[in-house]
Design a protein around this motif. Sequence first.
Motif, PDB file in Angstrom:
ATOM      1  N   GLY A 331      -5.523  -0.828   1.963  1.00  0.00           N
ATOM      2  CA  GLY A 331      -4.145  -1.267   1.769  1.00  0.00           C
ATOM      3  C   GLY A 331      -3.848  -1.824   0.394  1.00  0.00           C
ATOM      4  N   LYS A 332      -4.784  -1.640  -0.523  1.00  0.00           N
ATOM      5  CA  LYS A 332      -4.565  -2.113  -1.895  1.00  0.00           C
ATOM      6  C   LYS A 332      -4.334  -0.929  -2.847  1.00  0.00           C
ATOM      7  CE  LYS A 332      -7.396  -6.263  -1.374  1.00  0.00           C
ATOM      8  NZ  LYS A 332      -8.568  -7.019  -1.888  1.00  0.00           N
ATOM      9  N   LEU A 333      -3.438  -1.167  -3.820  1.00  0.00           N
ATOM     10  CA  LEU A 333      -3.106  -0.113  -4.801  1.00  0.00           C
ATOM     11  C   LEU A 333      -3.167  -0.694  -6.225  1.00  0.00           C
ATOM     12  CD1 LEU A 333      -2.117   2.784  -5.383  1.00  0.00           C
ATOM     13  CD2 LEU A 333       0.229   1.904  -5.193  1.00  0.00           C
ATOM     14  N   THR A 370      -2.963  -5.182  -9.273  1.00  0.00           N
ATOM     15  CA  THR A 370      -3.292  -4.613  -7.955  1.00  0.00           C
ATOM     16  C   THR A 370      -2.367  -5.213  -6.910  1.00  0.00           C
ATOM     17  OG1 THR A 370      -5.609  -4.305  -8.587  1.00  0.00           O
ATOM     18  CG2 THR A 370      -5.096  -4.299  -6.221  1.00  0.00           C
ATOM     19  N   LEU A 371      -1.782  -4.349  -6.154  1.00  0.00           N
ATOM     20  CA  LEU A 371      -0.836  -4.778  -5.120  1.00  0.00           C
ATOM     21  C   LEU A 371      -1.496  -4.596  -3.743  1.00  0.00           C
ATOM     22  CD1 LEU A 371       2.104  -5.776  -4.742  1.00  0.00           C
ATOM     23  CD2 LEU A 371       2.748  -3.382  -4.409  1.00  0.00           C
ATOM     24  N   ALA A 372      -1.496  -5.674  -2.923  1.00  0.00           N
ATOM     25  CA  ALA A 372      -2.131  -5.630  -1.582  1.00  0.00           C
ATOM     26  C   ALA A 372      -1.087  -5.369  -0.490  1.00  0.00           C
ATOM     27  CB  ALA A 372      -2.858  -6.935  -1.325  1.00  0.00           C
ATOM     28  N   LYS A 373      -1.593  -5.064   0.658  1.00  0.00           N
ATOM     29  CA  LYS A 373      -0.766  -4.845   1.835  1.00  0.00           C
ATOM     30  C   LYS A 373       0.299  -3.782   1.604  1.00  0.00           C
ATOM     31  CE  LYS A 373      -1.386  -9.589   3.493  1.00  0.00           C
ATOM     32  NZ  LYS A 373      -0.719 -10.836   3.939  1.00  0.00           N
ATOM     33  N   VAL A 374      -0.164  -2.716   1.042  1.00  0.00           N
ATOM     34  CA  VAL A 374       0.746  -1.599   0.818  1.00  0.00           C
ATOM     35  C   VAL A 374       0.847  -0.798   2.115  1.00  0.00           C
ATOM     36  CG1 VAL A 374       1.170   0.477  -0.527  1.00  0.00           C
ATOM     37  CG2 VAL A 374       0.088  -1.506  -1.596  1.00  0.00           C
TER      38      VAL A 374
END
Length: 403
Positions: A331-333, A370-374
């Motif tokens: 779920g991380k990008l 880094t963006l979580a909970k995608v």
Amino acid sequence: MDTKKLRRRTATAVLAASCVIAPGIAMTSASAATVDRADVVAAAAPVNLTPPSIIGTYGWIYAVGDTVTADPGTWDTEGAEFSYQWRVGGAAVGVGDSYTPTIDDLRKTLTLTVTASKGGATSEPVTSAGKTIEEGSITYLTLPSVTGDPVPGGVLTADPGTWDVAIAVPEFQWYVGGEPVAGATARTYQVKPRDVGSDIYLGVTLSAPDYLWAMAFTDSIMVQRGTVTSQAEPRIGGVPVVGKTLTVKPGTWSSTDGVALSYQWTSGGKPVPGADGRTFTLRAADAGKQIGVIETAGGAAWNPASHSSAPVTATKAAATVRLKLGAPAAGKLKVSVVVRATVTATGQVKVKVGQRTRTVTLRQGKATFTLAKVAKGKVKVTARYAGSSAVLAGADSASIRVK
């Protein structure tokens, strides 16, 4: 009549033919005259004691065009009157107590014959020693001079002066720093940059057949620095975009001989420190400003003179925005943004991932986060660069599937 009482003694003469007893008294045959003995004494002809001579110009010059004078010598009779006869090569050429030899007399012998007379009695002619007539001399009546502007590119013109021999021809030689200039033998001379700081003057030589040459020099003048004049202004070449390099195309001047060019770039009308070359790379601070260049012509022989180019306006650099998305995991990008331009991009980029937005600050034109909970599924990512004072705005987008 008692002859013993006579106080006056007389003489009676009977002549067989006409004769002269004394000036103004004549007797003819078969006639008689009674003459006082005091009136019968005849005047004696003057006798030369030292011969006549020719006095040359300055006492020793015997030349064409130079007047000589007569010295009658000495005679035994005071108050005698003299007549003069000048001869050249034995031929009579003049009378009087002076004579000026001509071209026809050159290398011939001049003599003076003097005759003395008094009381009706005339001497035998007496001739002087001869003098050979030499080449004449030419005399300046007015000296030569120079007019004109003694600066590089200036033309000096000779006034040769005047002289006393009509057939004399002038020849010219220009001198700089006391040395003759090779080939500079015309009536005019164009001053060279290398002449600056030196004295310049002209020598004029007069010559004529059968005359000695004569030479005179003008007063010297100091050659000063000149000033070139603008004939065409410099031009700026290149694309006036921040980060790009501009190049000056030199202008033209009235002379290039010894002329050195220098430059000063300006931004917003103010000199840019250190920007003094033929090229100038536009900085971020130049965006939106008028860019110009001042060209100055000068050198050792020239006073500085300047002219300026027409200005150009520096515009912002175009931005190229690139998104780079890492492989999603748990779920991380990972998102990377690169903004490329002709200068380093600064400022912020808004990144939208699905419905979520993150604002990041560029460092050296880059930003990574880094963006979580995608959320799972296909996700669209958009990056919008707002631009800066030197770089235009830009954007990029991409899509990725998150599992």
